[in-house]
Design a protein around this motif. Sequence first.
Motif, mmCIF file in Angstrom:
data_model
loop_
_atom_site.group_PDB
_atom_site.id
_atom_site.type_symbol
_atom_site.label_atom_id
_atom_site.label_comp_id
_atom_site.label_asym_id
_atom_site.label_seq_id
_atom_site.Cartn_x
_atom_site.Cartn_y
_atom_site.Cartn_z
ATOM 1 N N TYR A 58 -28.529 -2.190 -4.371
ATOM 2 C CA TYR A 58 -27.396 -3.064 -4.675
ATOM 3 C C TYR A 58 -26.881 -3.741 -3.405
ATOM 4 O O TYR A 58 -26.795 -4.959 -3.329
ATOM 5 N N PHE A 59 -26.547 -2.942 -2.403
ATOM 6 C CA PHE A 59 -25.984 -3.509 -1.175
ATOM 7 C C PHE A 59 -26.986 -4.401 -0.449
ATOM 8 O O PHE A 59 -26.624 -5.466 0.048
ATOM 9 N N GLY A 60 -28.244 -3.965 -0.382
ATOM 10 C CA GLY A 60 -29.263 -4.783 0.260
ATOM 11 C C GLY A 60 -29.511 -6.076 -0.491
ATOM 12 O O GLY A 60 -29.719 -7.135 0.101
ATOM 13 N N GLY A 61 -29.488 -6.007 -1.815
ATOM 14 C CA GLY A 61 -29.701 -7.195 -2.626
ATOM 15 C C GLY A 61 -28.579 -8.200 -2.504
ATOM 16 O O GLY A 61 -28.810 -9.411 -2.382
ATOM 17 N N SER A 66 -30.080 -11.799 -3.045
ATOM 18 C CA SER A 66 -31.194 -11.658 -3.968
ATOM 19 C C SER A 66 -30.658 -11.426 -5.384
ATOM 20 O O SER A 66 -29.641 -10.751 -5.570
ATOM 21 N N LEU A 67 -31.340 -11.962 -6.351
ATOM 22 C CA LEU A 67 -30.907 -11.848 -7.740
ATOM 23 C C LEU A 67 -30.854 -10.396 -8.201
ATOM 24 O O LEU A 67 -29.971 -10.026 -8.974
ATOM 25 N N HIS A 68 -31.770 -9.551 -7.708
ATOM 26 C CA HIS A 68 -31.812 -8.172 -8.187
ATOM 27 C C HIS A 68 -30.540 -7.401 -7.839
ATOM 28 O O HIS A 68 -30.131 -6.508 -8.576
ATOM 29 N N GLY A 69 -29.876 -7.746 -6.734
ATOM 30 C CA GLY A 69 -28.630 -7.067 -6.378
ATOM 31 C C GLY A 69 -27.513 -7.361 -7.380
ATOM 32 O O GLY A 69 -26.761 -6.473 -7.769
ATOM 33 N N TYR A 70 -27.439 -8.599 -7.793
ATOM 34 C CA TYR A 70 -26.417 -8.981 -8.780
ATOM 35 C C TYR A 70 -26.718 -8.379 -10.156
ATOM 36 O O TYR A 70 -25.811 -7.923 -10.851
#
Length: 102
Positions: A58-61, A66-70
Motif C-alpha cells: 500500500y505505502f509503496g504503491g 501506482s494504481l495497485h496502491g490505490y
Amino acid sequence: MRVGLNFGIIIGAFIASAAGGLFKFTKITKGNFAASVIGGLMMGYGARLAFGCNIGAYFGGIASFSLHGYIWGILAMAGTFLALYLRPVFGLSVPKSNDSVC
C-alpha cells in the motif's frame, strides 16, 4: 533473525498492553477463537500473496503513484467494513465511535 523479530513484536505488544492496563485474562469463547483463527489465516494468506508485508504494498504503491496502491487502499477499507459487519456472527461487539479502545 526473523523469528527473533516476531517474538520481539509479540513481547513488546504484551508489555505495552500490560503497562497501559489493557491486558487481562478472559475466558476464550468459541466465537472469539474462530474469529482469531480466521483473521490470522487471512492475514497470513494476504502477506503471502504480497510476497511479504502487504502494508508495504500500500505505502509503496501510493508513494510511486501506482494504481495497485490505490486499489489496495480501497479494498482494505472494504475489508474493514466487512469485518465490522461480521463481528456479531462471532459473538463480538461492534466498536462505537465513543469507545476509547477497540
